[in-house]
Design an enzyme around this catalytic site. Structure first.
Site, mmCIF file in Angstrom:
data_model
loop_
_atom_site.group_PDB
_atom_site.id
_atom_site.type_symbol
_atom_site.label_atom_id
_atom_site.label_comp_id
_atom_site.label_asym_id
_atom_site.label_seq_id
_atom_site.Cartn_x
_atom_site.Cartn_y
_atom_site.Cartn_z
ATOM 1 N N ASN A 174 0.872 -1.185 0.000
ATOM 2 C CA ASN A 174 0.000 0.000 0.000
ATOM 3 C C ASN A 174 0.904 1.228 0.000
ATOM 4 O O ASN A 174 1.481 1.578 1.023
ATOM 5 C CB ASN A 174 -0.894 -0.030 1.257
ATOM 6 C CG ASN A 174 -1.746 1.218 1.378
ATOM 7 O OD1 ASN A 174 -1.815 2.030 0.456
ATOM 8 N ND2 ASN A 174 -2.401 1.371 2.523
ATOM 9 N N LYS A 186 0.179 4.267 -0.367
ATOM 10 C CA LYS A 186 -0.442 5.464 0.223
ATOM 11 C C LYS A 186 -0.162 6.701 -0.655
ATOM 12 O O LYS A 186 -0.196 6.613 -1.878
ATOM 13 C CB LYS A 186 0.043 5.637 1.666
ATOM 14 C CG LYS A 186 -0.154 4.359 2.494
ATOM 15 C CD LYS A 186 -0.024 4.552 3.970
ATOM 16 C CE LYS A 186 -0.179 3.209 4.675
ATOM 17 N NZ LYS A 186 -0.299 3.303 6.116
ATOM 18 N N HIS A 202 -9.817 1.235 4.656
ATOM 19 C CA HIS A 202 -8.527 1.396 5.356
ATOM 20 C C HIS A 202 -8.711 2.318 6.554
ATOM 21 O O HIS A 202 -9.504 3.270 6.490
ATOM 22 C CB HIS A 202 -7.480 1.966 4.386
ATOM 23 C CG HIS A 202 -6.101 1.932 4.969
ATOM 24 N ND1 HIS A 202 -5.662 2.871 5.855
ATOM 25 C CD2 HIS A 202 -5.097 1.031 4.825
ATOM 26 C CE1 HIS A 202 -4.421 2.569 6.224
ATOM 27 N NE2 HIS A 202 -4.060 1.456 5.611
ATOM 28 N N GLU A 229 -7.045 4.662 7.648
ATOM 29 C CA GLU A 229 -6.798 6.088 7.383
ATOM 30 C C GLU A 229 -8.001 6.741 6.716
ATOM 31 O O GLU A 229 -8.164 7.964 6.793
ATOM 32 C CB GLU A 229 -5.503 6.241 6.553
ATOM 33 C CG GLU A 229 -4.274 5.983 7.422
ATOM 34 C CD GLU A 229 -3.065 5.441 6.697
ATOM 35 O OE1 GLU A 229 -3.010 5.489 5.457
ATOM 36 O OE2 GLU A 229 -2.159 4.927 7.393
ATOM 37 N N GLU A 240 -5.896 -5.106 10.430
ATOM 38 C CA GLU A 240 -4.887 -4.088 10.681
ATOM 39 C C GLU A 240 -5.253 -3.337 11.957
ATOM 40 O O GLU A 240 -6.063 -2.392 11.904
ATOM 41 C CB GLU A 240 -4.825 -3.086 9.523
ATOM 42 C CG GLU A 240 -4.448 -3.701 8.191
ATOM 43 C CD GLU A 240 -3.868 -2.657 7.250
ATOM 44 O OE1 GLU A 240 -2.706 -2.815 6.869
ATOM 45 O OE2 GLU A 240 -4.550 -1.679 6.932
ATOM 46 N N GLY A 266 1.734 2.267 10.882
ATOM 47 C CA GLY A 266 2.662 3.384 10.766
ATOM 48 C C GLY A 266 3.367 3.754 12.063
ATOM 49 O O GLY A 266 4.000 4.801 12.148
ATOM 50 N N SER A 307 2.753 -2.059 10.526
ATOM 51 C CA SER A 307 4.183 -2.076 10.849
ATOM 52 C C SER A 307 4.870 -3.392 10.495
ATOM 53 O O SER A 307 5.757 -3.859 11.212
ATOM 54 C CB SER A 307 4.410 -1.727 12.327
ATOM 55 O OG SER A 307 4.029 -0.383 12.568
HETATM 56 P P1 PGA Z 1 2.337 0.375 7.730
HETATM 57 O O1 PGA Z 1 0.902 0.533 7.039
HETATM 58 O O2 PGA Z 1 2.937 -0.902 7.169
HETATM 59 O O3 PGA Z 1 3.089 1.586 7.341
HETATM 60 O O4 PGA Z 1 2.097 0.258 9.197
HETATM 61 C C1 PGA Z 1 0.073 -0.567 6.794
HETATM 62 C C2 PGA Z 1 -1.190 -0.105 6.147
HETATM 63 O O5 PGA Z 1 -1.621 1.021 6.415
HETATM 64 O O6 PGA Z 1 -1.794 -0.828 5.341
#
Ligand code: PGA
Length: 238
Positions: free
Chosen positions: A8, A10, A93, A95, A162, A168, A200
């Site tokens: 991903n 982003k 997601h 976010e 997740e 993150g 992460s």
């Molecule tokens: P990250 O994000 O690996 O940076 O923690 C995972 C995600 O948001 O899918």
């Protein structure tokens, strides 16, 4: 069923950077025994698709709108994504949920995506507060059952667990803590649908999530946009 690695990307990259990274994925995926998909920004999808032509890397989108067409400024339809060669669409997601995306919206997006023959990657996960209040399982169950209401009974679907507090932050969930959630999710979505872990993940901890009895793959954010990490990530996901 091979494991599934989803990167991903982003809003981390310029389109030129995404094109270069796609080249690294194409090369690394040639020797990989997992399935690989990458989710660039909408604006980079077409160029990334061109780089990945003939490679074993599928294209994913980071979001979608549920309507087919009409007066929806700024939105992108499932049909438009499909026309660009997109196979997977990340939905719900954290976010996006943090910006107000509801379970109802997630279900509508799942319906639109599966109706177009694309595969939704439905993201579910609890916040730190929900976890400490002992509500993890209830939250994940509610999110997932709502999303599944949009899916045809035999419709293909991927679920990504997740935990929001792990995204993150550099603090991944302990695999032992995630496995009970995995079992619950499998009970809801049935066998034959992949369940990924995200939050992460890096080349150092990835194998612990996909090992024996573990997840069917991973959804990786930050670590997935580092070109020099890509071969190690895909190798660990075998
Ligand atoms: P990250 O994000 O690996 O940076 O923690 C995972 C995600 O948001 O899918």
């Amino acid at each position: 069923m091979p494991k599934l690695f989803v990167g991903n990307w982003k809003m981390y990259l310029s389109d030129d950077e995404a094109v270069a990274l796609a080249g690294a994925y194409g090369e690394a995926a040639r020797g990989a025994s997992c399935e690989v998909a990458v989710a660039p920004s909408f604006t980079a999808l077409e160029r990334v698709a061109a780089v990945l032509k003939g490679e074993s890397v599928a294209l994913a989108a980071q979001d979608v709108h549920w309507e087919e067409k009409g007066a929806f400024t700024g939105e992108v339809s499932a049909a438009a994504l499909s026309a660009l060669g997109v196979r997977y669409v990340i939905i719900g997601h954290s976010e996006r949920r943090a910006l107000g995306e509801s379970d109802v919206a997630v279900a509508k997006k799942v319906r639109a995506v599966s109706g177009c023959g694309l595969v939704p990657i439905v993201c579910v996960g609890e916040t730190a507060d929900e976890k400490s209040a002992g509500r993890r399982d209830a939250v994940v169950r509610t999110q997932l059952e709502a999303a599944m209401a949009g899916l045809a009974p035999e419709g293909p679907c991927v679920v990504a667990y997740e935990p929001r507090w792990a995204i993150g932050t550099g603090v991944a969930c302990e695999p032992e803590d995630a496995f009970p959630v995995l079992a619950m999710i499998r009970g809801i979505v049935g066998a034959g649908r992949r369940v990924l872990y995200g939050g992460s993940v890096d080349a150092g901890n990835l194998a612990r999530f996909v090992g024996e009895g573990g997840f069917d793959g991973v959804l990786v954010g930050g670590a997935s946009v580092k070109p020099d990490q890509v071969p190690a990530l895909l190798k660990a996901c075998a």
